[in-house]
Every structure is written in C-alpha cells, then in structure tokens.
Write an enzyme that holds these catalytic residues in place. Structure first.
Site, PDB file in Angstrom:
ATOM      1  N   LYS A 166       4.168  36.787-114.535  1.00  0.00           N
ATOM      2  CA  LYS A 166       3.019  37.115-113.663  1.00  0.00           C
ATOM      3  C   LYS A 166       1.745  37.212-114.488  1.00  0.00           C
ATOM      4  CE  LYS A 166       1.758  41.597-112.522  1.00  0.00           C
ATOM      5  NZ  LYS A 166       0.356  41.910-112.712  1.00  0.00           N
ATOM      6  N   ASN A 167       1.789  37.967-115.602  1.00  0.00           N
ATOM      7  CA  ASN A 167       0.559  38.230-116.345  1.00  0.00           C
ATOM      8  C   ASN A 167       0.082  37.021-117.132  1.00  0.00           C
ATOM      9  OD1 ASN A 167       0.452  40.697-115.201  1.00  0.00           O
ATOM     10  ND2 ASN A 167       1.298  41.808-116.950  1.00  0.00           N
ATOM     11  N   CYS A 188      -3.458  47.856-109.481  1.00  0.00           N
ATOM     12  CA  CYS A 188      -2.744  49.133-109.488  1.00  0.00           C
ATOM     13  C   CYS A 188      -3.642  50.281-109.939  1.00  0.00           C
ATOM     14  CB  CYS A 188      -1.548  49.035-110.433  1.00  0.00           C
ATOM     15  SG  CYS A 188      -0.307  47.917-109.790  1.00  0.00           S
ATOM     16  N   ARG A 245      -9.414  52.103-115.827  1.00  0.00           N
ATOM     17  CA  ARG A 245      -9.415  50.633-116.037  1.00  0.00           C
ATOM     18  C   ARG A 245     -10.816  50.026-116.035  1.00  0.00           C
ATOM     19  NH1 ARG A 245      -4.327  48.039-113.034  1.00  0.00           N
ATOM     20  NH2 ARG A 245      -4.295  46.721-114.888  1.00  0.00           N
ATOM     21  N   ILE A 254     -14.037  47.709-117.441  1.00  0.00           N
ATOM     22  CA  ILE A 254     -14.081  46.351-118.018  1.00  0.00           C
ATOM     23  C   ILE A 254     -15.276  46.217-118.960  1.00  0.00           C
ATOM     24  CG2 ILE A 254     -12.837  45.276-116.078  1.00  0.00           C
ATOM     25  CD1 ILE A 254     -15.559  44.120-115.149  1.00  0.00           C
ATOM     26  N   ASP A 290       4.155  48.590-119.234  1.00  0.00           N
ATOM     27  CA  ASP A 290       4.641  48.132-117.924  1.00  0.00           C
ATOM     28  C   ASP A 290       6.123  48.439-117.727  1.00  0.00           C
ATOM     29  OD1 ASP A 290       2.586  45.113-117.817  1.00  0.00           O
ATOM     30  OD2 ASP A 290       2.132  47.224-117.538  1.00  0.00           O
ATOM     31  N   ARG A 340       3.901  41.959-105.442  1.00  0.00           N
ATOM     32  CA  ARG A 340       2.791  41.403-106.225  1.00  0.00           C
ATOM     33  C   ARG A 340       3.306  40.868-107.563  1.00  0.00           C
ATOM     34  NH1 ARG A 340      -1.001  45.065-108.205  1.00  0.00           N
ATOM     35  NH2 ARG A 340      -1.425  43.178-109.365  1.00  0.00           N
TER      36      ARG A 340
HETATM   37  C1  EPZ Z   1      -3.062  44.072-118.501  1.00  0.00           C
HETATM   38  O1  EPZ Z   1      -3.928  44.988-117.844  1.00  0.00           O
HETATM   39  C2  EPZ Z   1      -1.897  43.855-117.545  1.00  0.00           C
HETATM   40  N1  EPZ Z   1      -2.393  43.265-116.320  1.00  0.00           N
HETATM   41  C3  EPZ Z   1      -1.226  45.187-117.248  1.00  0.00           C
HETATM   42  O2  EPZ Z   1      -0.101  44.926-116.420  1.00  0.00           O
HETATM   43  C4  EPZ Z   1      -0.748  45.794-118.562  1.00  0.00           C
HETATM   44  O3  EPZ Z   1      -0.210  47.075-118.295  1.00  0.00           O
HETATM   45  C5  EPZ Z   1      -1.918  45.908-119.546  1.00  0.00           C
HETATM   46  O4  EPZ Z   1      -2.548  44.628-119.715  1.00  0.00           O
HETATM   47  C6  EPZ Z   1      -1.453  46.387-120.912  1.00  0.00           C
HETATM   48  O5  EPZ Z   1      -0.480  45.519-121.406  1.00  0.00           O
HETATM   49  C7  EPZ Z   1      -2.572  41.918-116.289  1.00  0.00           C
HETATM   50  O6  EPZ Z   1      -2.304  41.231-117.262  1.00  0.00           O
HETATM   51  C8  EPZ Z   1      -3.059  41.346-114.997  1.00  0.00           C
HETATM   52  P1  EPZ Z   1      -6.001  46.391-120.934  1.00  0.00           P
HETATM   53  P2  EPZ Z   1      -5.427  45.207-118.397  1.00  0.00           P
HETATM   54  O7  EPZ Z   1      -7.333  45.783-120.753  1.00  0.00           O
HETATM   55  O8  EPZ Z   1      -5.923  43.919-118.937  1.00  0.00           O
HETATM   56  C9  EPZ Z   1      -8.778  50.153-121.721  1.00  0.00           C
HETATM   57  C10 EPZ Z   1       1.273  45.171-114.579  1.00  0.00           C
HETATM   58  O9  EPZ Z   1       1.955  46.119-114.161  1.00  0.00           O
HETATM   59  N2  EPZ Z   1      -9.897  49.218-121.511  1.00  0.00           N
HETATM   60  O10 EPZ Z   1      -5.126  45.911-122.055  1.00  0.00           O
HETATM   61  O11 EPZ Z   1      -6.199  45.888-117.347  1.00  0.00           O
HETATM   62  C11 EPZ Z   1      -8.000  50.409-120.435  1.00  0.00           C
HETATM   63  O12 EPZ Z   1      -8.580  51.456-119.699  1.00  0.00           O
HETATM   64  C12 EPZ Z   1      -0.118  45.427-115.075  1.00  0.00           C
HETATM   65  O13 EPZ Z   1       1.662  43.978-114.658  1.00  0.00           O
HETATM   66  C13 EPZ Z   1     -11.201  49.656-121.732  1.00  0.00           C
HETATM   67  O14 EPZ Z   1     -11.435  50.810-122.086  1.00  0.00           O
HETATM   68  O15 EPZ Z   1      -5.140  46.208-119.595  1.00  0.00           O
HETATM   69  C14 EPZ Z   1      -6.637  50.780-120.931  1.00  0.00           C
HETATM   70  O16 EPZ Z   1      -6.620  52.147-121.270  1.00  0.00           O
HETATM   71  C15 EPZ Z   1      -0.521  46.877-114.969  1.00  0.00           C
HETATM   72  N3  EPZ Z   1     -12.231  48.779-121.545  1.00  0.00           N
HETATM   73  C16 EPZ Z   1      -6.492  49.972-122.218  1.00  0.00           C
HETATM   74  O17 EPZ Z   1      -7.820  49.564-122.589  1.00  0.00           O
HETATM   75  C17 EPZ Z   1     -12.016  47.476-121.162  1.00  0.00           C
HETATM   76  O18 EPZ Z   1     -12.993  46.718-121.020  1.00  0.00           O
HETATM   77  C18 EPZ Z   1      -5.647  48.725-122.078  1.00  0.00           C
HETATM   78  O19 EPZ Z   1      -6.159  47.977-120.983  1.00  0.00           O
HETATM   79  C19 EPZ Z   1     -10.688  47.057-120.949  1.00  0.00           C
HETATM   80  C20 EPZ Z   1      -9.643  47.939-121.139  1.00  0.00           C
END
Ligand code: EPZ
Length: 406
Positions: A10-11, A105, A110, A112, A293, A385
């Site tokens: 998925k990811n 979720c 979260r 960006i 995850d 999803r």
């Molecule tokens: C991706 O989410 C995955 N989603 C998540 O899977 C997964 O849990 C996560 O990576 C970690 O492996 C998809 O790939 C669609 P991050 P993402 O940016 O990209 C902080 C599932 O169940 N952060 O690596 O949102 C954030 O708050 C989903 O399949 C910032 O501070 O995760 C978090 O604490 C859930 N600023 C940490 O970094 C930013 O600009 C990691 O988030 C971005 C992130």
C-alpha cells in the site's frame, strides 16, 4: 494453517501512482493491491486529466499526457493520507499544485512542515490557507535538503518534486523504508537519476524528460507482518509467500524472542508455534527498526504472552486508540506516556469493538482471532484502506471470519 500470498505494498503504491504524473507517456504498474487508497488515487489522477486504465489484481496504466489539472480538492484528499504526494508530483510535473490537506489515520498531529521545507528549497513558493496548500515554482531547481526529522512522506514528496529539477538535489537524514527504494527504482525506470535510496543520503540528478515504463511494486511489508502476527496469535503453521524476508527482520527477531518459530526462505516466511509465547519489549523505530505500523497488531499478540511486555511508540504520539477496545476483550493494559504496559492474560473474550484507524483495525482482527467467542468489529472501512480482502485471506488459513452487512 496453510499458505497465503501477500499483496503488493500500500505505502509503495500510494507513492508510485502519483509519480506517473512526472511523464507524458503510459506507465504500467503491476502488483498493486486492490484497496481503497489505490481507488482514491485513480479518481484523483482521472480528475487531473490523466487517462487511467485499471484492471484490479492485474495492472494499472496511467497516461498523463493529457493531464492539465493541478487542483485537488478536499473531498478527494480526505480519502487518504498520501494525497499529499500530489504536491510533489504536480510540482515536478508542471511547477504548480493546489492540494487540500490530507485525510488519513488519526494517530497524531502529522504535520507536513518538512515536506514544505523541501519544496521551498527546490524553488517553490508555498501558501497555506483555508486548508489548502498552494505551491508554485517558475522553475524547480536542485538544492541540498536536511530533514529535521526522518520522514517517509517528506522524503517521498521531495523525490517526486526533485526528479526533474535542474541540477543535483541531495536529501540528508532521508527515510530508508522499503517503499522509498521502490519509488527510486520506479523513477529510475522512467529515466530519472536517483541514487542512495535506502540510505540516509539520497542524491537526485534532475532530468528534463522522463519516459513511460512498466514496473512491479514490492510486496506489502506491513501486511506480511500482520499475517505473521496473526499466525503466531492463533498458533498456526502458516507460510507467507511473495514477501521479502529482509524487510521483516525486526518483527521476525521479536517473534523468535517470544519463542515463535520463524523460518525465512528466498521469498517466503514460515511461522510456526513452539510452546509458550514469552513477553517481550518493543520500541518502534524508523526502518530498519520495529515498524510503527506493526505496533498495534503486536500489542494484541502480547496480550496473551506469558509475562509483562512493554510497547513504546516513538513515532506517532496518539497511536493508542485500540487499547480501549482490547480492554473490552479482557486485555490487561496500562498506558504510561507513550509506553503500553501489557500483563499477559490466559484468556481474552469476544466483544463488539470499533475500529478507529487502519492498523488499530488489524490489531482488533488479531485479537478477535485469539479471543474465546465472537468478536464483532465495526467501522471496517478503515481496514479496507490498507488490506486487500483480509477476511478472505484469513478464512483461507482456517480462520472463522466473515463480513456482514448491517
Ligand atoms: C508514512 O506516514 C506511512 N504512510 C505510515 O503508514 C507510517 O506509519 C509512517 O510513514 C512511518 O513509517 C504512508 O506511507 C502513506 P512520517 P508519514 O512522515 O509519511 C513527523 C499506515 O498505517 N513529521 O515518516 O505520515 C510525524 O509527525 C500508515 O500504513 C514531522 O514532524 O510518516 C511523525 O511523528 C500510518 N513533519 C514522524 O515525523 C513532517 O513534515 C514520522 O512521520 C513530516 C513528519
């Protein structure tokens, strides 16, 4: 008991599909999972003007040559978290993007901010108003980008925006997840010049044009892990085919530590029972550490382990909504800050429970498989999803699980 084949990731799918916008020729993507996140992205690409032919369980062909759109409204972005990849893909395609903040979720704040920091470094002007991100660049130009936190989404989004940016972009403190490598391989099969994916420094030499390609995405690391956990939870002898065992090492190591038998082959993993299952301590980390995850399904498994386990969630601050539901089923769980304390019980009981997010849903399915009696799981759309026909897969392994219309 038995054999099951895991679906495509998925990811990785949600990163590769938007990447097809970076060229004006047909891109055929194979091994995509037939899940809601994929369907949502297909609708979004079609609304942008891309021609999309989709044969579920077979392939998806995207021809973006006629895509003139760059506005993605909230009613579409709220369908999936990864809709924010349209920002990077559209900036990489045409230097402009108007994308509403994503859905996805509710497992934490979260933000960006790192994604936007990367876009600005590549020459984009960003406006953030009314729940929309407006990004515009006269010309995307390469730069060095150092992420303040390791972010999967930020790494992917910058790769998409930088693929055609003039010059050499370097991403420092990059995420290393398998789907980052898969996206790099997809981009390179389109003629991009991405090196170092899978390490914390990714170098991208921008190219003017990219061409079409045919690409097969990797299997789903998290579905593989969920099936491994479900096998251990039911003390089944299960072989999961079509997976990549090296992606599963953190989980395999923990299952072995618990006393579960895990055997790795080239593209399959066999999970078998081996007496009592011992309590262990888990701490979620970025790849190759224990995946966040799998934290929730693993918590369910540990509810009936022998002894007291701890699960520390270091990535998302609110990834605990499944705990109340597990308590309804007899689990003995306490949450202290971001660490779950689990006292193993001899028995769990079926109960009506509600899914709050994708992997909480997986956790409740695992708990339902372990519990005595019937568990009714509501709000299963979250599960759909990210898991392709999960009840069919589990039923083929002997689980008594079915979906009912209410
Ligand atoms: C991706 O989410 C995955 N989603 C998540 O899977 C997964 O849990 C996560 O990576 C970690 O492996 C998809 O790939 C669609 P991050 P993402 O940016 O990209 C902080 C599932 O169940 N952060 O690596 O949102 C954030 O708050 C989903 O399949 C910032 O501070 O995760 C978090 O604490 C859930 N600023 C940490 O970094 C930013 O600009 C990691 O988030 C971005 C992130």
């Amino acid at each position: 008991m038995g054999d099951i084949t895991v679906s495509g990731g998925k990811n990785t799918a949600v990163a590769v599909i938007p990447a097809a916008l970076l060229c004006n020729a047909p891109c055929t993507i194979e091994n995509l999972p037939d899940i809601e996140d994929v369907h949502a992205l297909i609708d979004i690409l079609r609304d942008l003007g891309a021609k999309v032919d989709y044969v579920p369980d077979r392939s998806l062909t995207v021809d973006a040559s006629g895509a003139t759109g760059y506005h993605v409204p909230f009613f579409q972005t709220k369908r999936l978290r990864a809709s924010y990849y349209l920002l990077g893909a559209l900036l990489g395609r045409c230097g402009k993007a108007e994308v509403a903040y994503p859905g996805g979720c509710d497992i934490g704040s979260r933000p960006i901010d790192q994604h936007l920091k990367g876009f600005v470094a590549l020459g984009a002007k960003i406006e953030d108003r009314g729940g929309m991100v407006y990004a515009k660049a006269d010309r995307m130009t390469a730069n060095d980008i150092f992420f303040d936190v390791v972010t999967v989404g930020g790494t992917i989004n910058v790769m998409l925006a930088a693929a055609r940016a003039e010059g050499n972009t370097v991403i420092y403190n990059a995420a290393k997840e398998p789907h980052i490598v898969d996206l790099a391989n997809f981009l390179n099969s389109m003629g991009a010049r991405v090196k170092g994916a899978g390490t914390d420094v990714i170098r991208i030499r921008g190219v003017k044009e990219l061409h079409g390609c045919t690409y097969t995405v990797i299997p789903d690391q998290i579905e593989t892990g969920t099936l491994m956990i479900a096998a251990a939870a039911t003390r089944g002898d299960v072989t999961i085919h079509g997976c990549i065992p090296t992606h599963m090492e953190a989980l395999s190591a923990k299952l072995l530590e618990m006393g579960v038998r895990v055997t790795e082959n080239d593209d399959s993993i066999r999970v078998r029972p081996q007496g009592e299952q011992r309590a262990v301590n888990i701490k979620t980390q970025v790849y190759p550490g224990f995946p966040t995850d799998l934290q929730q399904p693993m918590t369910s498994l540990l509810c009936m382990a022998n002894g007291v386990s701890t699960v520390s969630e270091t990535i998302f601050e609110q990834r605990f909504k499944h705990l109340d539901e597990l308590r309804r089923m007899g689990a003995k769980i306490r949450l202290m800050d971001r660490t779950v304390l689990i006292e193993g019980v001899r028995e769990m009981y079926g109960a009506p429970v509600t899914v709050t997010d994708l992997r909480a849903g997986a956790a409740l399915v695992v708990a339902g498989l372990m519990a005595k009696g019937v568990t009714e799981i509501y709000e299963t759309s979250y599960i759909d999803r990210g898991y392709e026909r999960i009840e069919e897969k589990l039923r083929s392994l002997g689980a008594d699980i079915r979906r009912e219309k209410i």
